[in-house]
Design a protein around this motif. Structure first.
Motif, short mmCIF file in Angstrom:
data_model
loop_
_atom_site.label_atom_id
_atom_site.label_comp_id
_atom_site.label_asym_id
_atom_site.label_seq_id
_atom_site.Cartn_x
_atom_site.Cartn_y
_atom_site.Cartn_z
N PRO A 183 0.85 -1.31 -0.28
CA PRO A 183 0.06 0.06 0.02
C PRO A 183 0.67 1.31 -0.06
CG PRO A 183 -0.84 -1.56 1.93
CD PRO A 183 0.66 -2.17 1.42
N ALA A 184 0.49 2.47 -0.47
CA ALA A 184 0.93 3.76 -0.20
C ALA A 184 1.28 3.93 1.12
CB ALA A 184 0.03 4.65 -1.02
N TYR A 185 2.31 4.58 1.61
CA TYR A 185 2.59 4.75 2.94
C TYR A 185 3.43 6.07 3.38
CZ TYR A 185 7.21 2.87 1.80
OH TYR A 185 8.20 2.68 1.28
N ARG A 186 3.40 6.67 4.47
CA ARG A 186 4.29 7.46 4.87
C ARG A 186 4.64 7.38 6.26
NH1 ARG A 186 3.23 8.17 0.12
NH2 ARG A 186 2.49 10.14 -0.93
N LEU A 187 5.80 7.91 6.80
CA LEU A 187 6.18 7.89 8.15
C LEU A 187 5.97 9.18 8.86
CD1 LEU A 187 7.31 5.77 10.48
CD2 LEU A 187 9.35 6.64 9.96
N ALA A 188 5.17 9.38 9.94
CA ALA A 188 4.85 10.76 10.67
C ALA A 188 5.39 10.37 11.94
CB ALA A 188 3.48 10.87 10.58
N THR A 189 5.87 11.68 12.75
CA THR A 189 6.08 11.53 14.02
C THR A 189 5.38 12.65 14.89
OG1 THR A 189 7.86 13.26 13.43
CG2 THR A 189 8.43 10.89 13.64
N ASN A 190 4.50 13.29 13.95
CA ASN A 190 3.71 14.32 15.02
C ASN A 190 2.37 14.39 14.08
OD1 ASN A 190 3.89 16.33 12.61
ND2 ASN A 190 5.92 16.29 13.51
N ALA A 191 1.32 15.14 14.73
CA ALA A 191 -0.09 15.53 14.10
C ALA A 191 0.10 16.10 12.85
CB ALA A 191 -0.91 16.27 15.25
N MET A 192 0.88 17.30 12.72
CA MET A 192 0.78 17.75 11.56
C MET A 192 1.07 16.75 10.14
SD MET A 192 2.76 21.37 10.77
CE MET A 192 2.07 22.12 11.95
N GLU A 193 2.33 15.91 10.49
CA GLU A 193 2.75 15.09 9.50
C GLU A 193 1.54 14.28 9.25
OE1 GLU A 193 7.36 15.08 10.17
OE2 GLU A 193 6.25 13.54 10.81
N VAL A 194 0.84 13.53 10.07
CA VAL A 194 -0.24 12.49 10.00
C VAL A 194 -1.26 13.30 9.05
CG1 VAL A 194 -2.08 11.35 11.00
CG2 VAL A 194 0.26 11.46 12.20
N GLU A 195 -1.69 14.55 9.41
CA GLU A 195 -2.73 15.34 8.66
C GLU A 195 -2.40 15.40 7.19
OE1 GLU A 195 -5.73 19.10 8.78
OE2 GLU A 195 -3.95 18.96 10.35
N SER A 196 -1.02 15.92 7.10
CA SER A 196 -0.56 16.19 5.73
C SER A 196 -0.34 14.89 4.96
CB SER A 196 0.85 16.91 5.86
OG SER A 196 1.45 16.76 4.54
N PHE A 197 0.33 13.72 5.33
CA PHE A 197 0.23 12.55 4.87
C PHE A 197 -0.80 11.80 4.32
CE2 PHE A 197 4.80 12.09 6.91
CZ PHE A 197 5.24 12.93 6.07
N ALA A 198 -2.10 12.07 5.41
CA ALA A 198 -3.22 11.51 5.17
C ALA A 198 -3.87 12.20 3.84
CB ALA A 198 -4.10 11.47 6.12
N GLY A 199 -3.61 13.46 3.83
CA GLY A 199 -4.08 14.24 2.66
C GLY A 199 -3.43 13.93 1.24
N GLU A 200 -2.35 13.59 1.40
CA GLU A 200 -1.39 12.98 -0.09
C GLU A 200 -2.11 11.68 -0.29
OE1 GLU A 200 2.65 12.81 0.78
OE2 GLU A 200 2.82 15.05 1.74
N ILE A 201 -2.58 10.76 0.55
CA ILE A 201 -2.67 9.47 0.42
C ILE A 201 -4.11 9.37 -0.14
CG2 ILE A 201 -2.98 7.20 0.94
CD1 ILE A 201 -0.46 7.47 2.81
N GLY A 202 -4.90 10.08 0.82
CA GLY A 202 -6.42 10.30 0.45
C GLY A 202 -7.06 9.27 1.40
N LEU A 203 -8.23 9.65 2.12
CA LEU A 203 -8.84 9.01 3.09
C LEU A 203 -9.64 8.03 2.34
CD1 LEU A 203 -10.06 11.91 5.42
CD2 LEU A 203 -8.43 10.16 5.76
N PRO A 204 -10.11 6.89 3.02
CA PRO A 204 -9.69 6.53 4.25
C PRO A 204 -8.10 6.00 4.49
CG PRO A 204 -11.01 4.65 3.23
CD PRO A 204 -10.94 5.78 2.27
N VAL A 205 -7.49 6.13 5.61
CA VAL A 205 -6.28 5.55 5.58
C VAL A 205 -6.18 4.72 6.92
CG1 VAL A 205 -4.97 7.57 4.51
CG2 VAL A 205 -5.49 7.79 6.85
#
Length: 409
Positions: free
Chosen positions: A129-151
């Motif tokens: 699956p498409a994936y990203r690694l986040a360490t804070n809430a801002m990165e989680v929100e940004s990466f979820a936007g790139e991948i597209g909900l649902p995640v």
């Protein structure tokens, strides 16, 4: 003659007792090294030797094994992961120190870190699956936007679906991010969150020893947003072409990750793009996977694993072919669980192999949204899928299991 000993690092509530029993059948003396042996009830019930030791400290384990070596011929070392798969890294290091057969600790560590595992598989051309690694809430929100909900949000380390959740909306995303970062989830190191595409489709799991595929199962989950298994079936209903496709990708995973020794289970989702690798676990599947494999194919995977561990010849030849399945009891609410000795009626149904409870009657249940929500299961086997499902349905109807809500609800 010095007694031959098998060292078991930590224990396992589901399959630990099977290792103790299998070791004894092979003429070995099992010794469990654990930070808290009392948390494994079967050790006392089996009168199996257990020693308290800091299993997070490799030097402490080396000292204890060296001390035991004065009285025993230590012929093998293995262990169990529980929620911490780094135990297998420790096992690999111990085996190397004492020149015993064992897994490559570097390969295990690459799998233990799910982000690193994803990177290696993707670079090798394995579908993930498409994936990203986040360490804070801002990165989680940004990466979820790139991948597209649902995640999916999941800890980069761990097992048993602990901390894993499907986030379908921005509110669910924010809520679970807060949970993971607020201290409610237990991290062994600084928080690292995998933000992952939700690969939708049927679930399959491949069980492997060395480079040999033992079987492919199908699984099904309870309701989202969590991923709690409610059933497993061996073999999965796959065409020969689809079976071979999953098998080929599985062997590609082993090559990419350097897994050529011991048991591995690889999880898939069959999506519109075909089979996608969800996770490679460099270990034996937990209960009731070994029991189902034995029911379906007559392969005693635990005994054969121990033979591998102690350097003896092992054999995965199938003795028969049946359809084996497990249905799990999963509470649909928090409360007090109870049943009225009806499990004996279910166990007597022809084709039922086992009825297992993880909790006692009158136990308070608070759902966690992971494997800890299992309160029991029924295993059955027969010549056909339809017959096995009918047996399980009959057994479930005989068991009068109830969840009474807490008084303040």
């Amino acid at each position: 003659m010095t007694e031959r000993a098998l060292i078991l690092i930590e224990g396992h509530s589901g399959i630990g007792v099977l290792y103790v029993q299998a070791a004894r059948r092979l003429g070995l003396h099992p010794i469990t090294l654990s930070a808290d042996p009392a948390c494994y009830d079967y050790l006392a019930a089996q009168r199996s030797e257990a020693i308290r030791v800091d299993t997070d400290n490799l030097d402490s384990l080396i000292r204890e094994c060296s001390r035991l070596h004065a009285n025993y011929d230590i012929v093998g070392i293995t262990g169990f992961s529980g929620l911490d798969e780094s135990v297998y890294v420790t096992v690999g290091n111990l085996c190397r120190h004492f020149d015993l057969p064992g897994p490559n600790p570097a390969s295990i560590e690459r799998c233990y870190d799910k982000f690193t595992q994803r990177q290696i598989l993707a670079q090798a051309g394995v579908p993930v699956p498409a994936y990203r690694l986040a360490t804070n809430a801002m990165e989680v929100e940004s990466f979820a936007g790139e991948i597209g909900l649902p995640v999916l949000l999941k800890p980069a380390e761990g097992s048993g679906s602990v901390g894993v959740r499907l986030c379908r909306t921005t509110d669910e995303l924010a809520e679970h991010t807060t949970y993971l970062l607020s201290g409610k989830h237990i991290w062994r190191c600084s928080p690292r969150i995998l933000v992952e595409e939700f690969a939708q489709g049927p679930y399959f799991c491949v069980d492997i020893m060395g480079n040999e595929i033992i079987g492919i199962s199908a699984g099904d989950f309870g309701p989202p947003p969590h991923f709690v298994f409610r059933e497993f079936t061996y073999p999965a209903a796959l065409t020969e072409d689809d079976h071979n496709r999953i098998a080929d990708i599985s062997l590609s995973c082993l090559r990419a990750l350097g897994l050529a020794w011991g048991p591995t289970c690889i999880e898939f989702r069959w999506t519109t793009r075909g089979p996608i690798v969800i996770e490679v676990n460099p270990r034996l599947g937990g209960a009731p996977t070994p029991q189902l494999l034995q029911l379906a194919y007559g392969v005693d995977l635990i005994t054969e694993h121990i033979k591998l561990v102690i350097g003896e010849e092992w054999n995965l030849r199938r003795k028969h072919s049946r359809t084996a399945a497990a249905w799990f009891f999963i509470p649909d609410r928090d409360g007090i669980v109870d049943w009225n000795n009806t499990d004996s009626l279910a166990a007597a149904v022809q084709g039922v192999a086992d009825v297992k409870w993880y909790v006692a009657p009158k136990t308070p249940i608070i759902r966690k949204g992971d494997y800890r929500d299992w309160i029991g299961y029924v295993l059955a086997a027969s010549p056909t899928l339809a017959q096995t499902e009918a047996i399980l349905q009959h057994a479930f109807e005989l068991i009068d299991c109830t969840i009474t809500p807490f008084a303040d609800e």
